[in-house]
Design a protein around this motif. Structure first.
Motif, mmCIF file in Angstrom:
data_model
loop_
_atom_site.group_PDB
_atom_site.id
_atom_site.type_symbol
_atom_site.label_atom_id
_atom_site.label_comp_id
_atom_site.label_asym_id
_atom_site.label_seq_id
_atom_site.Cartn_x
_atom_site.Cartn_y
_atom_site.Cartn_z
ATOM 1 N N PRO A 189 5.974 -6.753 14.423
ATOM 2 C CA PRO A 189 6.542 -5.493 13.929
ATOM 3 C C PRO A 189 5.470 -4.655 13.236
ATOM 4 O O PRO A 189 4.609 -5.193 12.536
ATOM 5 N N ASP A 190 5.523 -3.341 13.441
ATOM 6 C CA ASP A 190 4.538 -2.424 12.861
ATOM 7 C C ASP A 190 3.112 -2.790 13.295
ATOM 8 O O ASP A 190 2.139 -2.519 12.579
ATOM 9 N N ASP A 191 2.991 -3.449 14.452
ATOM 10 C CA ASP A 191 1.689 -3.864 15.001
ATOM 11 C C ASP A 191 0.958 -4.837 14.080
ATOM 12 O O ASP A 191 -0.271 -4.875 14.054
ATOM 13 N N SER A 235 -3.020 0.523 7.539
ATOM 14 C CA SER A 235 -2.962 1.701 6.668
ATOM 15 C C SER A 235 -1.616 1.707 5.958
ATOM 16 O O SER A 235 -0.555 1.755 6.604
ATOM 17 N N TRP A 236 -1.663 1.650 4.628
ATOM 18 C CA TRP A 236 -0.455 1.535 3.815
ATOM 19 C C TRP A 236 -0.225 2.823 3.025
ATOM 20 O O TRP A 236 -1.175 3.486 2.601
ATOM 21 N N ARG A 237 1.036 3.139 2.804
ATOM 22 C CA ARG A 237 1.379 4.315 1.988
ATOM 23 C C ARG A 237 2.486 3.925 1.022
ATOM 24 O O ARG A 237 3.470 3.290 1.404
ATOM 25 N N GLY A 238 2.298 4.315 -0.255
ATOM 26 C CA GLY A 238 3.308 3.995 -1.258
ATOM 27 C C GLY A 238 2.891 4.508 -2.622
ATOM 28 O O GLY A 238 1.978 5.335 -2.755
ATOM 29 N N ASN A 288 1.084 1.819 8.675
ATOM 30 C CA ASN A 288 0.668 2.390 9.965
ATOM 31 C C ASN A 288 1.539 3.568 10.380
ATOM 32 O O ASN A 288 1.904 3.740 11.551
ATOM 33 N N GLY A 289 1.899 4.400 9.396
ATOM 34 C CA GLY A 289 2.647 5.620 9.677
ATOM 35 C C GLY A 289 4.134 5.422 9.893
ATOM 36 O O GLY A 289 4.834 6.374 10.254
ATOM 37 N N ALA A 291 0.439 7.577 -2.232
ATOM 38 C CA ALA A 291 -0.977 7.571 -1.861
ATOM 39 C C ALA A 291 -1.152 6.635 -0.665
ATOM 40 O O ALA A 291 -0.272 5.828 -0.351
ATOM 41 N N THR A 292 -2.316 6.732 -0.027
ATOM 42 C CA THR A 292 -2.612 5.915 1.159
ATOM 43 C C THR A 292 -3.825 5.041 0.883
ATOM 44 O O THR A 292 -4.789 5.472 0.234
#
Length: 478
Positions: A325-327, A389-392, A443-444, A372-373
């Motif tokens: 999941p999510d590559d 690539s994480w965002r939170g 990852n977006g 932020a990423t």
């Protein structure tokens, strides 16, 4: 049990490589263990962000390389392990016990470590604690073993001191090695009958001796100087007699016959010795090539789970990169953790407990704090890793919302029902790092349930088991 590979020099060479691999595994393993169970005073580096990805990938790769190296070492020292009598005194008993501990602990350590990479635990004891304790046992017994074999190691450290010009092993009984040749080439010249008696006497009696003789096969013929000289002298006498008889008939002298016999007598042993040395050299090189190919093979076919360059060769690795999941690969699923209902509940909220202020946040309120990423790897103790690539929300911004200092130690609790990592702690060096996030996306995409939806931790240089998923509460503890 006789083989050109079973000598003190070979034992030193394979022991040297095996020792390096064990030291690498020990150092990287201790680092991983301390990350998971740190003393209160210890602080860890957060840069480079891929530090744990490197150290744990190296740990697993070196551990896998130990398997063929350990088999090679055991093959080389087998005559010493099977010697009769097995013990010759108190000191020898202590040395043999240290070797027994080293060999048995190494086999258990490598075997259980390999099964751990596949998350298979067919034993009743906790893997991580036993694995850590066993590492100290191995290093301790390795130090004892090196100390007891130091004269042998020093004597045969260099190849040029171990083999003669023809490639034959130079036996030195003064250093106390238990891997000296059986004597058919190294002993002083004796008669054929005496050589046969010595060779037969080198085996123990009974079934064990018969088994070892069967393993070794027929003994190589012994070319002794005494017997060769005797045959040459008889041949010279007979040849000289014929020459004298023929010369008497033809009127010609028999001069020079002795010179030819002397030349033959002098050259034959040298050619035989050179041929024997050449065969030994070929056998040793073949053994080295085989073990090297096996070691490089298992490493190349496994290291791709953590190394991008070797990724196409990842045949034996427990996880394939970019699959899941999510590559991203997954170790522990939401179903296994028992959070299918609680993690997807409409009323889910994160509780953040500060020194004086406690707040709850819905997922939308977390996004409102600002996101932020950060590009950080997931690096698991089983050896696989992958960058994502994480965002939170930055952890230090979340702490600021409850009036807590950025450099605070935290306790993080998952929605999991049970498990050794349901509750984890995070040191202040990670909480204050700008790349440590309460991740909401990867990852977006919104986090998949198996990757920690609705929120999870991601921090630099931490094992994957500490990147807590399905978070329910974050507490400031100091």
């Amino acid at each position: 049990m006789a083989s050109p590979n079973r000598n003190a020099r070979s034992a030193v060479v394979w022991g040297r490589l095996l020792g390096i691999a064990f030291v690498v595994c020990f150092g990287t393993g201790v680092y991983s263990h301390l990350l998971q169970d740190p003393p209160p005073w210890m602080r860890f580096p957060t840069r480079p962000t891929q530090l744990y990805q490197f150290t744990q990938g190296l740990h697993i790769t070196a551990g896998i390389a130990i398997i063929p190296l350990l088999l090679a070492k055991l093959n080389v020292v087998m005559p010493a392990l099977a010697q009769v009598p097995p013990v010759r005194g108190v000191l020898h008993l202590l040395e043999r016990l240290s070797i027994a501990v080293l060999v048995s602990a190494s086999i258990v350590q490598v075997g259980t470590g390999l099964l751990n990479t596949y998350q298979w635990y067919p034993w009743p004891f906790p893997f991580r604690q036993v694995h850590d304790a066993m590492a100290y046992v191995i290093i301790g017994s390795l130090i004892v073993h090196i100390a007891s074999k130091l004269p042998v190691i020093a004597r045969y450290w260099r190849a040029r001191d171990a083999y003669d010009a023809d490639g034959r092993f130079v036996a030195d009984p003064t250093v106390g090695s238990e891997l000296l040749p059986d004597g058919r080439e190294a002993r002083p010249a004796v008669s054929e009958r005496a050589a046969d008696e010595q060779t037969a006497g080198s085996y123990p009696r009974g079934l064990t001796g018969r088994l070892l003789r069967w393993v070794d096969g027929p003994a190589a013929p012994v070319v002794s100087v005494v017997s060769t000289t005797s045959r040459a002298e008889r041949h010279l006498t007979e040849h000289a007699g014929r020459e004298v008889s023929l010369g008497a008939k033809n009127g010609a002298p028999a001069a020079g016959a002795g010179d030819g016999a002397e030349a033959g007598r002098a050259s034959r042993p040298e050619r035989d010795d050179a041929l024997s040395g050449s065969r030994q050299r070929i056998a040793r090189r073949g053994f080295v090539a085989g073990v090297t190919a096996a070691t490089v093979g298992v490493v190349a076919l496994t290291a791709g789970q953590s190394n991008r360059l070797l990724e196409p060769l990842n045949v034996f690795g427990a996880r394939q990169r970019y699959i899941g999941p999510d590559d991203l690969p997954v170790n522990r699923t939401a179903r296994a953790a028992g959070v299918l209902a609680t993690a997807t509940a409409a009323d889910w909220a994160l509780t953040v407990v500060g020194p004086d202020v406690t707040r709850t946040f819905s997922r939308a309120e977390l996004v409102a704090l600002g996101t932020a990423t950060a590009d950080l790897p997931i690096s698991c103790v089983e050896g696989w890793s992958q960058m994502a690539s994480w965002r939170g929300v930055r952890m230090r911004d979340l702490l600021a919302s409850v009036q807590a200092e950025p450099e605070s130690a935290l306790r993080i609790t998952s929605l999991e029902r049970s498990g050794g990592y349901r509750v984890t702690e995070m040191g202040p060096e990670y909480a204050s790092d700008p790349t440590t996030l309460l991740a909401l996306e990867v990852n977006g995409k919104t986090l998949d349930l198996d990757h920690g939806f609705p929120a999870r931790v991601i921090a630099p240089g931490r094992p994957g088991v500490l990147q807590t998923k399905w978070i329910g509460k974050i507490e400031v503890i100091r």
